[in-house]
Design an enzyme around this catalytic site. Sequence first.
Site, PDB file in Angstrom:
ATOM      1  N   GLN A 159     -12.942 -11.309 -17.673  1.00  0.00           N
ATOM      2  CA  GLN A 159     -13.624 -10.028 -17.534  1.00  0.00           C
ATOM      3  C   GLN A 159     -15.123 -10.213 -17.488  1.00  0.00           C
ATOM      4  O   GLN A 159     -15.672 -11.183 -17.998  1.00  0.00           O
ATOM      5  CB  GLN A 159     -13.219  -9.046 -18.631  1.00  0.00           C
ATOM      6  CG  GLN A 159     -13.705  -9.354 -20.018  1.00  0.00           C
ATOM      7  CD  GLN A 159     -13.109  -8.397 -21.043  1.00  0.00           C
ATOM      8  OE1 GLN A 159     -11.917  -8.093 -21.004  1.00  0.00           O
ATOM      9  NE2 GLN A 159     -13.924  -7.941 -21.968  1.00  0.00           N
ATOM     10  N   GLY A 160     -15.759  -9.251 -16.831  1.00  0.00           N
ATOM     11  CA  GLY A 160     -17.203  -9.266 -16.703  1.00  0.00           C
ATOM     12  C   GLY A 160     -17.736  -7.847 -16.769  1.00  0.00           C
ATOM     13  O   GLY A 160     -16.983  -6.876 -16.659  1.00  0.00           O
ATOM     14  N   TYR A 161     -19.035  -7.760 -16.936  1.00  0.00           N
ATOM     15  CA  TYR A 161     -19.680  -6.463 -17.112  1.00  0.00           C
ATOM     16  C   TYR A 161     -20.731  -6.242 -16.042  1.00  0.00           C
ATOM     17  O   TYR A 161     -21.667  -7.025 -15.903  1.00  0.00           O
ATOM     18  CB  TYR A 161     -20.304  -6.368 -18.511  1.00  0.00           C
ATOM     19  CG  TYR A 161     -19.223  -6.267 -19.549  1.00  0.00           C
ATOM     20  CD1 TYR A 161     -18.797  -5.028 -20.000  1.00  0.00           C
ATOM     21  CD2 TYR A 161     -18.572  -7.391 -20.029  1.00  0.00           C
ATOM     22  CE1 TYR A 161     -17.766  -4.917 -20.914  1.00  0.00           C
ATOM     23  CE2 TYR A 161     -17.540  -7.302 -20.937  1.00  0.00           C
ATOM     24  CZ  TYR A 161     -17.145  -6.055 -21.372  1.00  0.00           C
ATOM     25  OH  TYR A 161     -16.107  -5.946 -22.271  1.00  0.00           O
ATOM     26  N   LEU A 162     -20.544  -5.173 -15.283  1.00  0.00           N
ATOM     27  CA  LEU A 162     -21.537  -4.752 -14.304  1.00  0.00           C
ATOM     28  C   LEU A 162     -22.656  -3.985 -15.000  1.00  0.00           C
ATOM     29  O   LEU A 162     -23.792  -3.969 -14.541  1.00  0.00           O
ATOM     30  CB  LEU A 162     -20.886  -3.876 -13.229  1.00  0.00           C
ATOM     31  CG  LEU A 162     -19.847  -4.591 -12.377  1.00  0.00           C
ATOM     32  CD1 LEU A 162     -19.050  -3.591 -11.553  1.00  0.00           C
ATOM     33  CD2 LEU A 162     -20.518  -5.616 -11.475  1.00  0.00           C
ATOM     34  N   HIS A 181     -22.469 -12.654 -17.013  1.00  0.00           N
ATOM     35  CA  HIS A 181     -22.024 -11.645 -17.989  1.00  0.00           C
ATOM     36  C   HIS A 181     -20.500 -11.542 -17.971  1.00  0.00           C
ATOM     37  O   HIS A 181     -19.930 -10.498 -17.691  1.00  0.00           O
ATOM     38  CB  HIS A 181     -22.656 -10.293 -17.704  1.00  0.00           C
ATOM     39  CG  HIS A 181     -24.123 -10.290 -17.910  1.00  0.00           C
ATOM     40  ND1 HIS A 181     -24.894  -9.194 -17.669  1.00  0.00           N
ATOM     41  CD2 HIS A 181     -24.985 -11.247 -18.338  1.00  0.00           C
ATOM     42  CE1 HIS A 181     -26.155  -9.480 -17.934  1.00  0.00           C
ATOM     43  NE2 HIS A 181     -26.225 -10.724 -18.329  1.00  0.00           N
TER      44      HIS A 181
END
Length: 151
Positions: free
Chosen positions: A28-31, A84
């Site tokens: 998972q990653g965060y925009l 991220h």
Amino acid sequence: MMKEIERKYLVTSMDFVREATEVIPIDQGYLHAQPPTVRVRLWGEQGFITIKGRSDLSGLSRDEYEYEIPVADARSLLELCGSHRLSKVRHLVPYRGHTWEVDIFTGRHEGLVLAEIELSSIGEQYDLPPWVGEEATGDPRYYNAMLARKQ
């Protein structure tokens, strides 16, 4: 819209592994890592985008919008997240009427193991499994969005 109500705990032993009914790799990653957070996730072979609002005053509840997206879109969006990102392996563990989500983090967070329980109301009662330790609910050090930003 859905309300997410959850409690988070540090894990004190790996005894939960043998009780897991499902094991899912997660990338998972965060925009956007500040509330509202915008998370992109590969959950096994499924893609999701999730928007989470700011926690309420209790620190236990927040608005959550989650939508399945094509896996190819999730992979492309994860690339936009740059550094991220985080990886973990989620174990779904039933315990006394609830299913605990226990995450074993990999990569730069190797060694961190967190357990979460999602509740239907803030006052819902539940039992703590013997492998659960100190509560980490509301501690920003253990927010996935913060962990994804840590190098």
